[in-house]
Design a protein around this motif. Sequence first.
Motif, short mmCIF file in Angstrom:
data_model
loop_
_atom_site.label_atom_id
_atom_site.label_comp_id
_atom_site.label_asym_id
_atom_site.label_seq_id
_atom_site.Cartn_x
_atom_site.Cartn_y
_atom_site.Cartn_z
N VAL A 141 -16.36 30.05 12.87
CA VAL A 141 -17.44 30.16 11.94
C VAL A 141 -17.54 28.89 11.32
CG1 VAL A 141 -18.59 31.37 10.12
CG2 VAL A 141 -17.46 32.65 12.00
N LEU A 142 -16.57 28.56 10.58
CA LEU A 142 -16.54 27.19 10.07
C LEU A 142 -17.00 26.18 10.84
CD1 LEU A 142 -15.85 25.86 7.40
CD2 LEU A 142 -13.44 25.88 8.07
N LEU A 143 -16.33 26.03 12.09
CA LEU A 143 -16.42 24.70 12.84
C LEU A 143 -18.12 25.09 13.57
CD1 LEU A 143 -15.60 22.43 14.33
CD2 LEU A 143 -14.72 23.75 16.03
N ALA A 144 -18.43 25.90 13.58
CA ALA A 144 -19.99 26.26 14.15
C ALA A 144 -20.92 25.62 13.15
CB ALA A 144 -20.24 27.54 14.36
N ILE A 145 -20.67 26.06 11.73
CA ILE A 145 -21.63 25.57 10.65
C ILE A 145 -21.48 24.10 10.50
CG2 ILE A 145 -21.88 25.95 8.16
CD1 ILE A 145 -20.82 28.64 8.23
N GLY A 146 -20.23 23.56 10.54
CA GLY A 146 -19.99 22.10 10.55
C GLY A 146 -20.66 21.36 11.40
N ALA A 147 -20.53 21.89 12.88
CA ALA A 147 -21.25 21.34 13.77
C ALA A 147 -22.64 21.34 13.69
CB ALA A 147 -20.67 21.72 15.15
N VAL A 148 -23.15 22.11 13.50
CA VAL A 148 -24.68 22.38 13.38
C VAL A 148 -25.21 21.30 12.35
CG1 VAL A 148 -26.69 23.94 12.71
CG2 VAL A 148 -24.66 24.75 14.31
N ARG A 149 -24.66 21.48 11.10
CA ARG A 149 -24.96 20.81 9.91
C ARG A 149 -24.96 19.27 10.34
NH1 ARG A 149 -22.24 22.43 4.70
NH2 ARG A 149 -23.74 20.95 3.76
N GLU A 150 -23.58 18.97 10.98
CA GLU A 150 -23.65 17.30 11.15
C GLU A 150 -24.73 16.74 12.25
OE1 GLU A 150 -20.19 14.32 12.63
OE2 GLU A 150 -19.57 16.40 12.44
N LEU A 151 -24.65 17.60 13.19
CA LEU A 151 -25.75 17.29 14.16
C LEU A 151 -27.24 17.42 13.48
CD1 LEU A 151 -24.73 19.37 17.47
CD2 LEU A 151 -24.98 16.79 17.14
N ALA A 152 -27.62 18.31 12.67
CA ALA A 152 -29.09 18.16 12.33
C ALA A 152 -29.27 17.16 11.34
CB ALA A 152 -29.19 19.73 11.89
N GLY A 153 -28.26 17.09 10.40
CA GLY A 153 -28.35 16.17 9.27
C GLY A 153 -28.09 14.77 9.55
N GLU A 154 -26.91 14.39 10.32
CA GLU A 154 -26.81 13.06 10.61
C GLU A 154 -26.87 12.60 12.16
OE1 GLU A 154 -23.00 12.61 9.04
OE2 GLU A 154 -23.45 13.42 7.01
N GLY A 155 -27.16 13.32 13.34
CA GLY A 155 -27.32 13.15 14.53
C GLY A 155 -25.97 12.86 14.95
N ALA A 189 -25.67 24.60 4.26
CA ALA A 189 -24.69 25.67 4.35
C ALA A 189 -25.22 27.40 4.46
CB ALA A 189 -23.49 25.42 3.58
N PHE A 190 -25.72 27.54 3.52
CA PHE A 190 -26.29 28.77 3.23
C PHE A 190 -27.12 29.29 4.30
CE2 PHE A 190 -24.87 27.87 -0.93
CZ PHE A 190 -24.22 29.02 -1.44
N VAL A 191 -28.21 28.37 4.66
CA VAL A 191 -29.17 28.54 5.59
C VAL A 191 -28.56 28.56 7.13
CG1 VAL A 191 -31.22 27.61 7.18
CG2 VAL A 191 -30.89 27.07 4.29
N VAL A 192 -27.45 27.91 7.25
CA VAL A 192 -26.85 27.92 8.75
C VAL A 192 -26.20 29.34 8.85
CG1 VAL A 192 -25.47 26.97 10.35
CG2 VAL A 192 -27.02 25.58 8.98
N LEU A 193 -25.28 29.65 7.64
CA LEU A 193 -24.65 31.03 7.64
C LEU A 193 -25.57 32.02 7.76
CD1 LEU A 193 -21.97 32.52 7.27
CD2 LEU A 193 -22.31 32.33 4.80
N ALA A 194 -26.58 32.06 7.18
CA ALA A 194 -27.50 33.04 7.31
C ALA A 194 -28.22 33.22 8.57
CB ALA A 194 -28.84 33.23 6.29
N VAL A 195 -28.46 32.04 9.46
CA VAL A 195 -28.79 32.36 10.72
C VAL A 195 -27.72 32.73 11.62
CG1 VAL A 195 -29.50 31.06 12.79
CG2 VAL A 195 -30.45 30.33 10.41
N LEU A 196 -26.72 32.17 11.50
CA LEU A 196 -25.59 33.02 12.24
C LEU A 196 -25.31 34.41 11.98
CD1 LEU A 196 -22.80 30.21 12.03
CD2 LEU A 196 -24.23 30.75 13.93
N VAL A 197 -25.32 34.89 10.81
CA VAL A 197 -25.17 36.31 10.34
C VAL A 197 -26.53 36.99 11.10
CG1 VAL A 197 -25.36 38.22 8.87
CG2 VAL A 197 -23.85 35.89 8.58
N ALA A 198 -27.80 36.48 11.04
CA ALA A 198 -28.79 37.18 11.76
C ALA A 198 -28.65 37.26 13.12
CB ALA A 198 -30.19 36.46 11.30
#
Length: 212
Positions: A141-155, A189-198
Amino acid sequence: MSSPRAILEYGLSSGNTGLVQLLGLCPLLAVSNNAVNALGLGLATVLALTCTNAAVAGVRRLTRRDVRIPAFVMIIAAVVTSIELAMRAWLPELHAVLGLFIPLIVTNCALMGRAEAFASRHSPGLAALDGFAIGLGFLWVLLAIGAVRELAGEGSLFAGAGALLGLPALEVSVPGYPGFLLAVLPIGAFVVLAVLVAIRQAWRLRRAEAAR
């Protein structure tokens, strides 16, 4: 829930600390700004849970009931301190980046929770497997959030892995990507976690409907 398969399923899915129990949210949200930080802290948490569970199970018959909680706290603190010192010695760059969040693993409710609920009642082998499964569930879960945030935020993905982890082959980047600031901000981080929970809740409901 004492078979290896049930233990793994609980840690990775039905009892996942990040998506189901929502434990350890402080490091989960604060350190997941990129995949490298998430991987580093996630692996440290896996190691801490595995070692503390095995140690607690090993001394469970030697500690009286009225002192077991202080004993568990001392075991957890000793294991996490050892991990921090090892990381400072062998991965100093990553240790400098993660900073306070490494010793804060001690305060992760999952460690004390699994020590009390599972490790103190089972053999060291099963307890170590439970700790590994719980830690691995937290890691993905930690890695999924980190990967999504890094890809979306910094490419990029695993940027800086060469310096922090000695794994240059993992580094990926999208040339000319303008970046999306919201993803790397704390709210991301809150948005990505909420999406994963949903997503997980929708998947569970679909499975339940299909089973009817």
